[in-house]
Design a protein around this motif. Structure first.
Motif, PDB file in Angstrom:
ATOM      1  N   GLU A  17       0.812  -1.213   0.000  1.00  0.00           N
ATOM      2  CA  GLU A  17       0.000   0.000   0.000  1.00  0.00           C
ATOM      3  C   GLU A  17       0.848   1.268   0.000  1.00  0.00           C
ATOM      4  N   SER A  18       2.118   1.178   0.452  1.00  0.00           N
ATOM      5  CA  SER A  18       2.957   2.378   0.537  1.00  0.00           C
ATOM      6  C   SER A  18       4.437   1.982   0.648  1.00  0.00           C
ATOM      7  N   LYS A  19       5.300   2.976   0.483  1.00  0.00           N
ATOM      8  CA  LYS A  19       6.732   2.746   0.696  1.00  0.00           C
ATOM      9  C   LYS A  19       6.999   2.350   2.139  1.00  0.00           C
ATOM     10  N   GLN A  20       6.260   2.947   3.050  1.00  0.00           N
ATOM     11  CA  GLN A  20       6.435   2.610   4.463  1.00  0.00           C
ATOM     12  C   GLN A  20       6.126   1.138   4.717  1.00  0.00           C
ATOM     13  N   ALA A  21       5.080   0.613   4.071  1.00  0.00           N
ATOM     14  CA  ALA A  21       4.745  -0.799   4.232  1.00  0.00           C
ATOM     15  C   ALA A  21       5.883  -1.680   3.720  1.00  0.00           C
ATOM     16  N   LEU A  22       6.497  -1.301   2.596  1.00  0.00           N
ATOM     17  CA  LEU A  22       7.654  -2.037   2.075  1.00  0.00           C
ATOM     18  C   LEU A  22       8.814  -1.978   3.060  1.00  0.00           C
ATOM     19  N   GLU A  23       9.073  -0.802   3.618  1.00  0.00           N
ATOM     20  CA  GLU A  23      10.164  -0.639   4.586  1.00  0.00           C
ATOM     21  C   GLU A  23       9.932  -1.480   5.841  1.00  0.00           C
TER      22      GLU A  23
END
Length: 98
Positions: free
Chosen positions: A61-67
């Motif tokens: 859903e977001s870059k933060q979720a990937l991180e």
């Protein structure tokens, strides 16, 4: 949204059962890690694969979720299995925003 693409190559000694287990462990991450919108994983059948045997796509859903995915204990458990038991020999990772 973020698309995370991974292709995996294993040692010649890696068994089919170990590769099947890799696929299952990766598929299970969809239910174990927040922020995953979609996850697909299976054997590569392309004859131009240069020995890469398994493909994984994860949509976040977001870059933060990937991180947050990378250090998540369930992801690290799958990575450890791939490296230590299934003898992962090479990996290619591509991330991009869609």
């Amino acid at each position: 949204m973020i698309e995370h693409i991974v292709i995996l190559k294993f040692s010649p000694e890696t068994t089919t059962e170990q590769k099947d287990q890799v696929i299952q462990k990766l598929k299970d991450l969809k239910q174990q890690i927040p922020g995953i919108l979609d996850l697909q994983c299976n054997y590569n059948f392309c004859p131009r694969s240069q020995g890469f045997e398994i493909g994984l796509t994860v949509r976040f859903e977001s870059k933060q979720a990937l991180e947050e995915y990378g250090p998540h204990p369930k992801h690290q458990e799958a990575v450890s299995y791939m490296r230590e038991v299934a003898k992962l020999s090479d990996i290619i990772v591509v991330d991009f925003e869609i």
